[in-house]
Design an enzyme around this catalytic site. Structure first.
Site, PDB file in Angstrom:
ATOM      1  N   ILE A  30       0.774  -1.292   0.030  1.00  0.00           N
ATOM      2  CA  ILE A  30      -0.262  -0.053   0.133  1.00  0.00           C
ATOM      3  C   ILE A  30       0.861   1.189  -0.121  1.00  0.00           C
ATOM      4  O   ILE A  30       0.451   2.303  -0.351  1.00  0.00           O
ATOM      5  CB  ILE A  30      -0.849  -0.047   1.178  1.00  0.00           C
ATOM      6  CG1 ILE A  30      -2.190   0.872   1.017  1.00  0.00           C
ATOM      7  CG2 ILE A  30      -0.349   0.144   2.647  1.00  0.00           C
ATOM      8  CD1 ILE A  30      -3.100   0.305  -0.069  1.00  0.00           C
ATOM      9  N   HIS A  93       6.686 -11.951   5.164  1.00  0.00           N
ATOM     10  CA  HIS A  93       6.567 -11.645   3.869  1.00  0.00           C
ATOM     11  C   HIS A  93       7.733 -11.070   3.072  1.00  0.00           C
ATOM     12  O   HIS A  93       8.658 -10.974   3.726  1.00  0.00           O
ATOM     13  CB  HIS A  93       5.556 -10.299   3.816  1.00  0.00           C
ATOM     14  CG  HIS A  93       6.176  -9.142   4.837  1.00  0.00           C
ATOM     15  ND1 HIS A  93       5.828  -9.202   6.050  1.00  0.00           N
ATOM     16  CD2 HIS A  93       6.579  -8.014   4.564  1.00  0.00           C
ATOM     17  CE1 HIS A  93       6.356  -8.182   6.577  1.00  0.00           C
ATOM     18  NE2 HIS A  93       6.876  -7.321   5.577  1.00  0.00           N
TER      19      HIS A  93
HETATM   20  P1  AMP Z   1       8.028  -4.514   6.907  1.00  0.00           P
HETATM   21  O1  AMP Z   1       7.301  -5.295   7.934  1.00  0.00           O
HETATM   22  O2  AMP Z   1       8.909  -3.490   7.520  1.00  0.00           O
HETATM   23  O3  AMP Z   1       8.542  -5.350   5.838  1.00  0.00           O
HETATM   24  O4  AMP Z   1       6.897  -3.352   6.038  1.00  0.00           O
HETATM   25  C1  AMP Z   1       5.668  -3.911   6.181  1.00  0.00           C
HETATM   26  C2  AMP Z   1       5.044  -3.604   4.665  1.00  0.00           C
HETATM   27  O5  AMP Z   1       3.840  -4.009   4.508  1.00  0.00           O
HETATM   28  C3  AMP Z   1       5.320  -2.031   4.491  1.00  0.00           C
HETATM   29  O6  AMP Z   1       6.117  -1.932   2.943  1.00  0.00           O
HETATM   30  C4  AMP Z   1       3.925  -1.391   4.641  1.00  0.00           C
HETATM   31  O7  AMP Z   1       3.693  -0.575   3.273  1.00  0.00           O
HETATM   32  C5  AMP Z   1       2.954  -2.605   3.919  1.00  0.00           C
HETATM   33  N1  AMP Z   1       1.705  -2.729   4.389  1.00  0.00           N
HETATM   34  C6  AMP Z   1       1.415  -2.315   5.729  1.00  0.00           C
HETATM   35  N2  AMP Z   1      -0.303  -2.487   5.760  1.00  0.00           N
HETATM   36  C7  AMP Z   1      -0.353  -2.735   4.655  1.00  0.00           C
HETATM   37  C8  AMP Z   1      -1.696  -3.162   4.090  1.00  0.00           C
HETATM   38  N3  AMP Z   1      -2.821  -3.175   4.586  1.00  0.00           N
HETATM   39  N4  AMP Z   1      -1.851  -3.508   2.638  1.00  0.00           N
HETATM   40  C9  AMP Z   1      -0.708  -3.483   1.733  1.00  0.00           C
HETATM   41  N5  AMP Z   1       0.704  -3.204   2.471  1.00  0.00           N
HETATM   42  C10 AMP Z   1       0.673  -3.083   3.555  1.00  0.00           C
END
Ligand code: AMP
Length: 130
Positions: A30, A93
């Protein structure tokens, strides 16, 4: 408590889905670093990728490979960069980020602001290549 990604899996919150199988899901980040920035997750909730059992870990990366190849067909870029961060969301992820330069995968960079329609269009274009 369920992670935000588990809420996406259950449909409780929306996401721009790119690919789905019984055990894995891919959807657009997002706050993307680039158009087509995609997250690939196991549906089974686990915090850390490197705590996954071997079979699930291998399947996750094979799933990510298919998604990365689809992104590459849609987004003009040199390579699909891969990152595992996981500092923000405690649900394993893989980040797949189209890159032309190493700085394109700098997570401190300002994120793109895309419209809802742009997200929908990118997600469906990637999905069409799978
Ligand atoms: P990290 O845990 O540091 O790898 O970062 C988590 C990633 O998830 C970040 O790049 C956020 O932009 C992304 N993110 C968080 N919430 C959402 C969501 N609801 N939908 C899509 N991406 C998300």
């Amino acid at each position: 408590m369920a992670t935000i990604f588990s809420k996406i899996i259950s449909g409780e919150i929306p996401a721009f889905k790119v690919a789905e199988s019984d055990n894995f899901l891919a959807f657009l980040d997002i706050n993307p670093l680039a158009q087509g920035h995609t997250l690939v997750i196991p549906k089974k909730e686990i915090d850390y990728v490197f705590d996954m059992d071997d079979d699930a870990y291998k399947e996750l990366f094979l799933f990510a490979k298919k998604v990365a190849r689809a992104i590459k067909q849609v987004v003009p870029c040199t390579k699909i960069g891969v990152a595992i961060i996981g500092l923000e969301v405690a649900h394993a992820h893989i980040h797949l980020v189209p890159i032309n330069d190493v700085y394109d995968i700098d997570f401190k960079k300002e994120k793109l602001k895309l419209s809802h329609d742009q997200f929908v269009q990118i997600a469906s274009s990637i999905a069409s290549k799978l």
